[in-house]
Design an enzyme around this catalytic site. Structure first.
Site, PDB file in Angstrom:
ATOM      1  N   HIS A 111       0.792  -1.456   0.003  1.00 53.09           N
ATOM      2  CA  HIS A 111      -0.261  -0.111  -0.457  1.00 53.09           C
ATOM      3  C   HIS A 111       1.065   1.012   0.187  1.00 53.09           C
ATOM      4  O   HIS A 111       2.154   1.520   0.744  1.00 53.09           O
ATOM      5  CB  HIS A 111      -0.669  -0.128   1.106  1.00 53.09           C
ATOM      6  CG  HIS A 111       0.187   0.144   2.752  1.00 53.09           C
ATOM      7  ND1 HIS A 111       0.498  -1.567   3.242  1.00 53.09           N
ATOM      8  CD2 HIS A 111       0.095   0.918   3.292  1.00 53.09           C
ATOM      9  CE1 HIS A 111       0.531  -1.690   4.200  1.00 53.09           C
ATOM     10  NE2 HIS A 111       0.696  -0.137   4.225  1.00 53.09           N
ATOM     11  N   HIS A 113       0.220   5.594   1.076  1.00 51.59           N
ATOM     12  CA  HIS A 113      -0.140   5.705   2.569  1.00 51.59           C
ATOM     13  C   HIS A 113       0.270   7.183   0.963  1.00 51.59           C
ATOM     14  O   HIS A 113       1.046   7.584   1.255  1.00 51.59           O
ATOM     15  CB  HIS A 113       0.338   6.664   3.221  1.00 51.59           C
ATOM     16  CG  HIS A 113       1.158   5.261   4.673  1.00 51.59           C
ATOM     17  ND1 HIS A 113      -0.091   5.161   5.665  1.00 51.59           N
ATOM     18  CD2 HIS A 113       1.556   4.155   4.380  1.00 51.59           C
ATOM     19  CE1 HIS A 113       0.232   4.022   6.054  1.00 51.59           C
ATOM     20  NE2 HIS A 113       1.376   3.685   5.739  1.00 51.59           N
TER      21      HIS A 113
HETATM   22  P1  AMP Z   1       1.514   0.576   7.396  1.00 58.55           P
HETATM   23  O1  AMP Z   1       2.810   0.443   9.012  1.00 58.55           O
HETATM   24  O2  AMP Z   1       2.910   1.260   6.205  1.00 58.55           O
HETATM   25  O3  AMP Z   1       1.760  -1.542   6.962  1.00 58.55           O
HETATM   26  O4  AMP Z   1       0.276   0.922   7.100  1.00 58.55           O
HETATM   27  C1  AMP Z   1      -0.758   0.428   8.006  1.00 58.55           C
HETATM   28  C2  AMP Z   1      -1.603   0.900   7.831  1.00 58.55           C
HETATM   29  O5  AMP Z   1      -2.592   0.038   7.914  1.00 58.55           O
HETATM   30  C3  AMP Z   1      -2.231   1.715   9.017  1.00 58.55           C
HETATM   31  O6  AMP Z   1      -1.107   3.122   9.096  1.00 58.55           O
HETATM   32  C4  AMP Z   1      -2.812   1.505  10.009  1.00 58.55           C
HETATM   33  O7  AMP Z   1      -3.324   2.675   9.901  1.00 58.55           O
HETATM   34  C5  AMP Z   1      -3.779   1.483   8.771  1.00 58.55           C
HETATM   35  N1  AMP Z   1      -5.283   0.088   9.147  1.00 58.55           N
HETATM   36  C6  AMP Z   1      -5.423  -1.137   9.008  1.00 58.55           C
HETATM   37  N2  AMP Z   1      -6.132  -1.362   9.181  1.00 58.55           N
HETATM   38  C7  AMP Z   1      -7.145  -1.055   8.432  1.00 58.55           C
HETATM   39  C8  AMP Z   1      -8.569  -0.749   7.742  1.00 58.55           C
HETATM   40  N3  AMP Z   1      -9.378  -2.132   8.398  1.00 58.55           N
HETATM   41  N4  AMP Z   1      -8.467   0.166   7.386  1.00 58.55           N
HETATM   42  C9  AMP Z   1      -8.286   1.077   6.985  1.00 58.55           C
HETATM   43  N5  AMP Z   1      -6.578   1.253   7.356  1.00 58.55           N
HETATM   44  C10 AMP Z   1      -6.371   0.523   8.201  1.00 58.55           C
END
Ligand code: AMP
Ligand code: ZN
Length: 148
Positions: A111, A113
């Site tokens: 993903h 951000h």
């Molecule tokens: P990373 O640390 O780059 O893996 O970021 C993962 C992101 O996913 C974090 O910013 C979380 O807040 C977000 N996240 C986790 N679960 C969900 C969800 N069910 N819906 C939307 N965002 C999520």
């Protein structure tokens, strides 16, 4: 392909939260969708409008993707960033893309951000915050309108 370090075994569509979002088995505030990519609001955002853009196909990190698909992921993220910035009245934005647990990747599904920032936040330590589901939906609606 060498696997970057995760302390958990490889997941897949059944165990991955972002795959569940792609298949609509888990709720999310979707702002963008085409046949191969999806964008939805981060549930615990750094700022209003913080969006995640993912390929629909499960892969843990950028290393699991074809290079043409990586380019397309960032094309989608760029398009989404314009809508996010316009919708929340931001002055700039960050792309953050973590690969591997050592890089703070928590969700092992690729993903990008998209984090909008305002001039007044320049140089400040910004903490994550929660929005109500009504606020999240209003933000998602505003972003979708910009993309329409
Ligand atoms: P990373 O640390 O780059 O893996 O970021 C993962 C992101 O996913 C974090 O910013 C979380 O807040 C977000 N996240 C986790 N679960 C969900 C969800 N069910 N819906 C939307 N965002 C999520
Ligand atoms: Zn997945």
């Amino acid at each position: 392909m060498r696997r970057l370090a995760f302390s958990t075994p490889p997941g897949g569509p059944d165990s991955c939260i972002f795959c569940q979002i792609v298949s609509k088995k888990s709720p999310s505030s979707v702002v963008y969708e085409d046949d191969r990519y999806i964008g939805f609001l981060d549930i615990y955002p750094f700022s209003r409008g913080h969006t995640l853009v993912c390929p629909k196909e499960h892969g843990e990190t950028i290393w699991d993707m074809e290079e043409a698909d990586i380019a397309q992921l960032f094309q989608v993220a760029s398009k989404v960033s314009k809508a996010v910035v316009a919708a929340v009245g931001a002055d700039g934005f960050r792309f953050v893309q973590n690969n591997g647990e050592a890089a703070n990747q928590v969700v092992a599904h690729v993903h990008v951000h998209v984090i909008p920032v305002k001039m007044e936040d320049r140089g400040r330590f910004v903490e994550r915050r929660r929005f109500t589901s009504e606020e999240m939906e209003a933000t998602a609606r505003a972003i979708r309108k910009e993309l329409a």
